[in-house]
Each structure stands twice: as structure tokens, then as C-alpha cells.
Design an enzyme around this catalytic site. Structure first.
Site, PDB file in Angstrom:
ATOM      1  N   TYR A 121       4.002 -68.908  -2.604  1.00 46.06           N
ATOM      2  CA  TYR A 121       4.649 -68.409  -1.391  1.00 46.06           C
ATOM      3  C   TYR A 121       5.366 -67.083  -1.665  1.00 46.06           C
ATOM      4  O   TYR A 121       4.788 -66.157  -2.203  1.00 46.06           O
ATOM      5  CB  TYR A 121       5.576 -69.468  -0.806  1.00 46.06           C
ATOM      6  CG  TYR A 121       4.846 -70.608  -0.129  1.00 46.06           C
ATOM      7  CD1 TYR A 121       4.237 -70.438   1.109  1.00 46.06           C
ATOM      8  CD2 TYR A 121       4.750 -71.866  -0.735  1.00 46.06           C
ATOM      9  CE1 TYR A 121       3.553 -71.483   1.737  1.00 46.06           C
ATOM     10  CE2 TYR A 121       4.067 -72.908  -0.117  1.00 46.06           C
ATOM     11  CZ  TYR A 121       3.470 -72.713   1.117  1.00 46.06           C
ATOM     12  OH  TYR A 121       2.792 -73.742   1.735  1.00 46.06           O
ATOM     13  N   SER A 122       6.648 -66.981  -1.312  1.00 47.43           N
ATOM     14  CA  SER A 122       7.322 -65.672  -1.354  1.00 47.43           C
ATOM     15  C   SER A 122       7.683 -65.195  -2.747  1.00 47.43           C
ATOM     16  O   SER A 122       8.129 -64.052  -2.899  1.00 47.43           O
ATOM     17  CB  SER A 122       8.575 -65.703  -0.475  1.00 47.43           C
ATOM     18  OG  SER A 122       8.211 -65.712   0.878  1.00 47.43           O
ATOM     19  N   THR A 123       7.481 -66.003  -3.758  1.00 45.10           N
ATOM     20  CA  THR A 123       7.601 -65.473  -5.121  1.00 45.10           C
ATOM     21  C   THR A 123       6.606 -64.325  -5.298  1.00 45.10           C
ATOM     22  O   THR A 123       6.812 -63.431  -6.131  1.00 45.10           O
ATOM     23  CB  THR A 123       7.379 -66.590  -6.146  1.00 45.10           C
ATOM     24  OG1 THR A 123       8.374 -67.611  -5.931  1.00 45.10           O
ATOM     25  CG2 THR A 123       7.506 -66.101  -7.575  1.00 45.10           C
TER      26      THR A 123
END
Length: 411
Positions: free
Chosen positions: A68-70
Site C-alpha cells: 500500500y502507501s509504503t
């Protein structure tokens, strides 16, 4: 049930293994990996559990998983590489590189506001149909035509999905290649780091399936949702279309997360697409290897590292989106594409920087201590910003091990 943990820890870092094992025994871990380096050398490389909900596929050394947003940390790195090379000016208007972006009152928005979540473009102007997120041209054209949801520069709000399209289109306009291609040719390929934005079908066999939290029930409420809301695991959220940020307390989060629906995150279409804010697939080892370059003064200049971790927020400024999506605090400090370490989720050094992802994945660099860290998992947990307890305990054990080697910079 006891889950066998594989991999190695350097002497003094055995506490990380103990906490990793405890996550399977006590914290509902399904499958996961954690990796860390000190001075560019691996000190933790662990994995274990299952790559699917049925327990038919074990998590292997090379298992990829959606982080995801990593992913945003990798996307931001691409922009900073171009800044270092003199090809991108953070204070230049986005429209210098992407002329169509000037529409709808956006001619003066500088590049740095894209990286610091201040551009007011948390969503396209109208909800997009399921599957549209896989069409790069359609999304970037919609964003270029969108009038900002607030006056740019006056507030910050997490651009949960649009961040990757906005920054990625600037990278594409400058380099002529997609964000995922640039990342692969300029960063991960030369490093041998197993990190992908736009994962080829040939790699899907080693991708873990994401799994929901053990409890997906909506929070109890003594009042029914209003006619304009629907009850979800996040509480009451407004039904689209949302016409303004004041429509509902959850309006900003609804815009950021529902106007570009991601679809089935375990499907081939999702894995193949380039969604540079949200669908990187990686090993923890691969992400830690990239952050090790930043922790050790390689890949970017020292000036670039200082610049990207300089706070862009205005004092104790709230984030219009994250204040409803994280348990850390109402105020949120943003660097240039990176989460800063005001709350200690990246250990004791307040100068550490990184990025977290929905469900619990997290990664960071700590240049003063020469540390890089990455945690990946497939069981969705709490938070988006490194506050998931599985990661918190791993980071704590990592720095306990580091203290056995000598003084540690930080609080």
C-alpha cells in the site's frame, strides 16, 4: 499454533526474532517479513507464516506482498533523484513539466506541494468508475481538469491515491518513462532490490494475498447512520458524491479513498497496474535495501536527504485526511514525500523518515544511526503510519539491539 520463523538475526538482535514470533502467537499475524540494516549491513532478515488465508502457501524468502502507501517512499525517491540531477525544481510550477495541469486554477501550484500533500487534489472532481484507477491516462487527465478541493498551500491533506499519479506524471513528463520503469532502471534494478510498481505477471506466483483483520465489524453505535451516510468499518462515511470538505466529518477521507477505488488488491489487474501511491509489491529485504542507501549517504546527496526530511507543515497543523484515519495524533508533520518521526514510530531519532501503508507495513531510514528498516505483512492491522503494534515492537527490539553496540542517537 506455533509458526516457524525463518531467516537470520545478527548477534545482539535476537530480540527482534522474539518479537516477530510473538506477533504470530499473540498479535494475529498471518504472514510477514521484517528486515533491517546497520551501516548498510543486514542485521535482521526474517520471514514466516502463510502467504494466503487458507494456509496452503507458506511465506517464502522471496514472497512479494502489496505494501500500500509504503510505496510512496519509493515514488518520492524518484522525484528526489531528478531534483538532485537538476532536472526537477521543487519550487517550479507543476505546469512547467505538465502543461495541462494548469487548468482549473492550478497554474501556480509548485511541485513541492504535490510531495507535501498541500495541492488540494486528494481526489478527481467526480467519482471514477471501478477499474479506472488502472488507466493512467484517464486518471491523470481527470486530475489535470480538477479544481482543488481547498486553496492550495493553505492546508495539508493526505493524497492517499492521487499522490502517485501526480508525482508519477511529473516523473513521466521529464523522463519519458513511467514511474515504475524509472524506479526499476534507476534504483531497484541496480541495487538488486525486490521492489515493484507494476508487477509483471511472471512474478504473481510469489505474491502473498492480502487478508482482512480478524474482525471487520463496524464500531457499535447507539444511533443509526444518517440518510446521507453508510456504516462501514471506519464508522459512518458519506455516500458519494461529496461536494465539499464540510459535507461530513469523513468527507476528506471519503474523497481520498473512494473517488479512485482500488478494486480487488489480490487480482492480476491490480498487481500489474502502476498505482505509485498504493500498489508497490515488495519484500521487506528489498525495501530495507533501498532505505539503507539513504541511511548511509548513498543514492542521494546529503543536501537532498536533508531537504526531503525538512518539515513542510505549518506548526501543529492537522492533516485533513489522516486525522480520521490514524490513532497517533490530530497534528501531522510532513516532509517532502515522507512521514517524519515526531511520534517515535521509527525509533528514538526524531530525524528518521519513512512511510507506512494501510494495514501495517512500514519502512524508514535513520541516517544518524545508519539504520534502515522494513516490515511487510498480509494480515491487515491498525493504522497507516507505523503505529501498528506489530511494527512498534519490532522497531523497539531493533534499537535495543543497537544499544548493545554503543550509544544511539535520539531521544
Amino acid at each position: 499454533m506455533t509458526v516457524r520463523v525463518h531467516g537470520t538475526c545478527a548477534p545482539g538482535f535476537e530480540g527482534v526474532r522474539a518479537e516477530f514470533e510473538r506477533s504470530f502467537a499473540e498479535r494475529d499475524e498471518l504472514g510477514a517479513a521484517v528486515a533491517a540494516t546497520v551501516g548498510g549491513e543486514p542485521v535482521v532478515d526474517l520471514w514466516g507464516g502463510d502467504a494466503d488465508r487458507t494456509g496452503t502457501r507458506p511465506w517464502e524468502r522471496d514472497t512479494l506482498v502489496n505494501v500500500y502507501s509504503t510505496t510512496k517512499g519509493m515514488t518520492s525517491l524518484c522525484a528526489h533523484l531528478l531534483v538532485d540531477r537538476g532536472e526537477l525544481d521543487l519550487d517550479a510550477p507543476v505546469a512547467r513539466y505538465w502543461p495541462e495541469f494548469a487548468d482549473a486554477g492550478k497554474a501556480d501550484i509548485p511541485v513541492r506541494w504535490l510531495l507535501s500533500h498541500r495541492a488540494g487534489l486528494i481526489a478527481p472532481g467526480e467519482p471514477m468508475a471501478p477499474g479506472a484507477v488502472y488507466d493512467w491516462e484517464k486518471v491523470t487527465e481527470a486530475l489535470a481538469a480538477t479544481r482543488p478541493w481547498w486553496r492550495p498551500g493553505t492546508a495539508q491533506g493526505y493524497h492517499a491515491v492521487t499522490f502517485g499519479f501526480l508525482v508519477g506524471e511529473v516523473v513521466r513528463r521529464i523522463t519519458g518513462v513511467s514511474l515504475g520503469t524509472f524506479l526499476r532502471t534507476e534504483v531497484t534494478g541496480p541495487l538488486g532490490a525486490d521492489v515493484h510498481v507494476g508487477t509483471q505477471e511472471s512474478e504473481h506466483g510469489r505474491c502473498a494475498d492480502m487478508a482482512p483483520p480478524l474482525s471487520r465489524e463496524a464500531p457499535p453505535s447507539s444511533t443509526p447512520p444518517s440518510p446521507s451516510s453508510s456504516r462501514t468499518v471506519f464508522g459512518d462515511v458519506p455516500r458519494p458524491p461529496v461536494t465539499g470538505l464540510s459535507d461530513h466529518p469523513m468527507a476528506p477521507a471519503t474523497l481520498a479513498l473512494q473517488y479512485l477505488p482500488l478494486g480487488d488488491v489480490n487480482a492480476a489487474a491490480y498487481r500489474c497496474a502502476e498505482i505509485p501511491a498504493a500498489n508497490g509489491h515488495a519484500t521487506a529485504r528489498g525495501i530495507a535495501a533501498v532505505y539503507a542507501e539513504l541511511a548511509c549517504g548513498r543514492l542521494l546527496s546529503s543536501g537532498a536527504v536533508e531537504r526531503l526530511r525538512t518539515c513542510q507543515s505549518d506548526g501543529d497543523e492537522p492533516d485533513l485526511v489522516l486525522r480520521t484515519g490514524t490513532s497517533l495524533a490530530d497534528t501531522w508533520p510532513w516532509g517532502l514525500g515522507y512521514m517524519l518521526n515526531q511520534y517515535g514510530q521509527a525509533g528514538p531519532n526524531p530525524r528518521a523518515f519513512g512511510h507506512g501503508g494501510a494495514g501495517g507495513s512500514y519502512a524508514f531510514a535513520d541516517p544518524e544511526n545508519g539504520v534502515s528498516y522494513a516490515y511487510t505483512m498480509n494480515r491487515m492491522g491498525a493504522g497507516t503510519s507505523g503505529e501498528d503494534l506489530r511494527s512498534v515492537h519490532l522497531v523497539g527490539a531493533l534499537y535495543e539491539g543497537l544499544r548493545e553496540r554503543g550509544p544511539v542517537h535520539g531521544r
